[in-house]
Design an enzyme around this catalytic site. Structure first.
Site, PDB file in Angstrom:
ATOM      1  N   TYR A  65       4.356  12.582 -15.023  1.00 49.25           N
ATOM      2  CA  TYR A  65       3.417  12.925 -16.112  1.00 49.25           C
ATOM      3  C   TYR A  65       3.199  14.437 -16.166  1.00 49.25           C
ATOM      4  CZ  TYR A  65       1.835   8.421 -17.968  1.00 49.25           C
ATOM      5  OH  TYR A  65       1.753   7.220 -18.618  1.00 49.25           O
TER       6      TYR A  65
ATOM      7  N   LYS B 114       1.440   3.674  -3.253  1.00 47.15           N
ATOM      8  CA  LYS B 114       0.988   5.075  -3.243  1.00 47.15           C
ATOM      9  C   LYS B 114       2.154   6.030  -3.509  1.00 47.15           C
ATOM     10  CE  LYS B 114      -3.489   4.810  -2.036  1.00 47.15           C
ATOM     11  NZ  LYS B 114      -4.596   5.424  -2.772  1.00 47.15           N
TER      12      LYS B 114
ATOM     13  N   TYR C 228       0.839  -1.209   0.000  1.00 52.24           N
ATOM     14  CA  TYR C 228       0.000   0.000   0.000  1.00 52.24           C
ATOM     15  C   TYR C 228       0.871   1.255   0.000  1.00 52.24           C
ATOM     16  CZ  TYR C 228      -3.708   3.217   1.586  1.00 52.24           C
ATOM     17  OH  TYR C 228      -4.610   4.260   1.701  1.00 52.24           O
TER      18      TYR C 228
HETATM   19  P1  NAD Z   1     -12.648   2.050   0.260  1.00 51.98           P
HETATM   20  O1  NAD Z   1     -11.980   0.729   0.336  1.00 51.98           O
HETATM   21  O2  NAD Z   1     -13.988   2.205   0.889  1.00 51.98           O
HETATM   22  O3  NAD Z   1     -12.784   2.534  -1.250  1.00 51.98           O
HETATM   23  C1  NAD Z   1     -11.928   2.136  -2.287  1.00 51.98           C
HETATM   24  C2  NAD Z   1     -12.781   1.858  -3.514  1.00 51.98           C
HETATM   25  O4  NAD Z   1     -11.926   1.493  -4.603  1.00 51.98           O
HETATM   26  C3  NAD Z   1     -13.752   0.687  -3.315  1.00 51.98           C
HETATM   27  O5  NAD Z   1     -15.027   1.044  -3.796  1.00 51.98           O
HETATM   28  C4  NAD Z   1     -13.132  -0.435  -4.138  1.00 51.98           C
HETATM   29  O6  NAD Z   1     -14.087  -1.378  -4.595  1.00 51.98           O
HETATM   30  C5  NAD Z   1     -12.476   0.348  -5.252  1.00 51.98           C
HETATM   31  N1  NAD Z   1     -11.359  -0.365  -5.896  1.00 51.98           N
HETATM   32  C6  NAD Z   1     -10.326  -1.020  -5.293  1.00 51.98           C
HETATM   33  N2  NAD Z   1      -9.495  -1.539  -6.218  1.00 51.98           N
HETATM   34  C7  NAD Z   1     -10.013  -1.187  -7.428  1.00 51.98           C
HETATM   35  C8  NAD Z   1      -9.613  -1.440  -8.767  1.00 51.98           C
HETATM   36  N3  NAD Z   1      -8.513  -2.167  -9.051  1.00 51.98           N
HETATM   37  N4  NAD Z   1     -10.386  -0.948  -9.776  1.00 51.98           N
HETATM   38  C9  NAD Z   1     -11.513  -0.242  -9.513  1.00 51.98           C
HETATM   39  N5  NAD Z   1     -11.929   0.025  -8.269  1.00 51.98           N
HETATM   40  C10 NAD Z   1     -11.196  -0.444  -7.231  1.00 51.98           C
HETATM   41  O7  NAD Z   1     -11.623   3.101   0.877  1.00 51.98           O
HETATM   42  P2  NAD Z   1     -11.775   4.675   1.162  1.00 51.98           P
HETATM   43  O8  NAD Z   1     -11.512   4.884   2.596  1.00 51.98           O
HETATM   44  O9  NAD Z   1     -13.011   5.210   0.563  1.00 51.98           O
HETATM   45  O10 NAD Z   1     -10.499   5.221   0.374  1.00 51.98           O
HETATM   46  C11 NAD Z   1     -10.590   5.863  -0.881  1.00 51.98           C
HETATM   47  C12 NAD Z   1      -9.214   6.317  -1.324  1.00 51.98           C
HETATM   48  O11 NAD Z   1      -8.666   7.221  -0.369  1.00 51.98           O
HETATM   49  C13 NAD Z   1      -8.205   5.171  -1.467  1.00 51.98           C
HETATM   50  O12 NAD Z   1      -7.382   5.417  -2.583  1.00 51.98           O
HETATM   51  C14 NAD Z   1      -7.392   5.270  -0.205  1.00 51.98           C
HETATM   52  O13 NAD Z   1      -6.087   4.762  -0.374  1.00 51.98           O
HETATM   53  C15 NAD Z   1      -7.395   6.767   0.058  1.00 51.98           C
HETATM   54  N6  NAD Z   1      -7.191   7.058   1.487  1.00 51.98           N
HETATM   55  C16 NAD Z   1      -8.178   6.815   2.399  1.00 51.98           C
HETATM   56  C17 NAD Z   1      -7.940   7.078   3.746  1.00 51.98           C
HETATM   57  C18 NAD Z   1      -8.998   6.860   4.795  1.00 51.98           C
HETATM   58  O14 NAD Z   1      -8.716   7.062   5.978  1.00 51.98           O
HETATM   59  N7  NAD Z   1     -10.218   6.509   4.471  1.00 51.98           N
HETATM   60  C19 NAD Z   1      -6.688   7.567   4.156  1.00 51.98           C
HETATM   61  C20 NAD Z   1      -5.703   7.770   3.201  1.00 51.98           C
HETATM   62  C21 NAD Z   1      -5.974   7.531   1.858  1.00 51.98           C
END
Ligand code: NAD
Ligand code: UDP
Length: 319
Positions: A157, A147, A143
């Protein structure tokens, strides 16, 4: 505008789709439903400006859009460690595919990066110019490093192809539509408290995190996407600087649920960061953004949501 949200059926993505539609945009929500659910966006199906596409970002796709929010990636350790190779592919190949599309259709693109790029940070609070302390070969690396490469791709890019990029480093975010079995600390504690189960604290509970309520986060990333400034392509922290130990969080969850809390201490996972707190001066200066919802208020709303979704009638009545 026509806007693509990858990972749009997930926790944060579903709130983002909702806000973008409310602001008058057309929204294409793209998701492979690994950790996301159709139910998260089902209330948007009646809006003719909303489209849901089942697709995996590791495969190329071409859509005519003005803006791309790239959120596709599992965010909870138990989910991103389920198939670590796929997690790397999602961050790296997914990023290349989305950047290729952005380049071709001249769309502006925002990448959902993470405070995990700082690893187990040696400076506190974390500023965007800190390069981080990340283990490249541990269980969290799929992860964290995925990232980090995604950020590299965004910058390259931008410099090489002139793609209009934005990078947000999201700190722990919580709120409605997290999954009950998501495995992250806020949903775990709230669901455990509502079910009368002991709260599972990993380690001695002295590690800290800073928790941002989802509406504040969404507000910050929409501002970042739509701000123009010379340095806007550099990463921006979005998070709530209120810092809590996991022991303190357990107490706050006790207050928000009105339940008597019992604690069960479990082993600390490998490479679990000891402390985390964003420095948000850059977001304040560039975007005029700061969080509005404190932990007690945000937890109240989150508890009300889980009380309903897991059917705790008594707690629903109280909220
Ligand atoms: P989440 O797991 O609820 O959402 C991620 C979504 O991406 C899901 O709907 C999943 O089905 C979809 N997904 C995963 N792999 C995929 C793929 N290969 N193709 C298409 N769709 C795919 O998580 P979240 O908390 O909503 O996080 C959203 C984004 O924010 C992520 O990129 C995460 O890394 C980032 N983020 C979240 C947090 C947090 O605290 N929630 C913190 C830092 C970063
Ligand atoms: N954690 C915990 N109990 C749980 C789930 C998580 O004590 O049931 C701890 C975890 O070890 C970490 C913190 O809570 O120190 C935040 O974990 P989370 O998975 O929510 O986010 P991240 O570690 O990715 O910041």
């Amino acid at each position: 505008m026509r806007i693509l949200v990858t990972g749009g059926a997930g926790f944060i993505g579903s709130h983002l789709c909702e806000r973008l539609l409310a602001e008058g945009n057309e929204v294409i929500c793209l998701d492979n439903f690994f950790t996301g659910r159709k139910a998260n966006v089902a209330h948007l199906f009646d809006d003719r400006r909303f489209e849901l596409v089942r697709h995996d970002v590791t495969e190329p796709i071409l859509l005519e859009v003005d803006q791309i929010y790239n959120l596709a990636c599992p965010a909870s350790p138990i989910h991103y460690q389920f198939n670590p190779v796929k997690t790397v592919k999602t961050s790296v190949m997914g990023m290349i595919n989305m950047l290729g599309m952005a380049k071709r259709v001249k769309a502006r693109i925002l990448q959902a990066s993470t405070s995990e790029v700082y690893g187990d940070p040696l400076i506190h609070p974390q500023t965007e110019d800190y390069w981080g302390n990340v283990n490249p070969i541990g269980p969290r690396s799929c992860y964290d490093e995925g990232k980090r490469v995604a950020e590299t791709l965004m910058m390259d890019y931008h410099r090489q192809n002139g793609v209009d990029t934005r990078i947000v480093r999201i700190f722990n975010t919580y709120g409605e539509r997290m999954m009950e079995n998501d495995g992250r600390v806020v949903s775990n504690f709230v669901v455990q408290a509502l079910r009368g189960e002991p709260l599972t604290i990993y380690g001695d509970g002295s590690q800290t995190r800073s928790f941002c309520y989802v509406s504040d986060l969404v507000d910050g990333i929409i501002r970042l996407m739509n701000t123009e400034a010379e340095s806007i392509h550099l990463p921006v922290n979005i998070g709530n600087p209120g810092e809590f130990t996991m022991n303190e969080l357990a107490e706050e969850v006790g207050k928000a649920t009105g339940k008597r809390i019992e604690i069960k201490y479990l082993p600390l996972p490998q490479d679990d960061p000891k402390q985390r707190k964003p420095n948000i001066e850059r977001a304040q200066k560039l975007l005029g953004w700061e969080p509005k919802v404190n932990l007690a208020e945000g937890l109240k709303k989150t508890v009300a949501y889980f009380a309903e979704s897991i059917g705790d009638v008594a707690a629903t009545a109280r909220h």
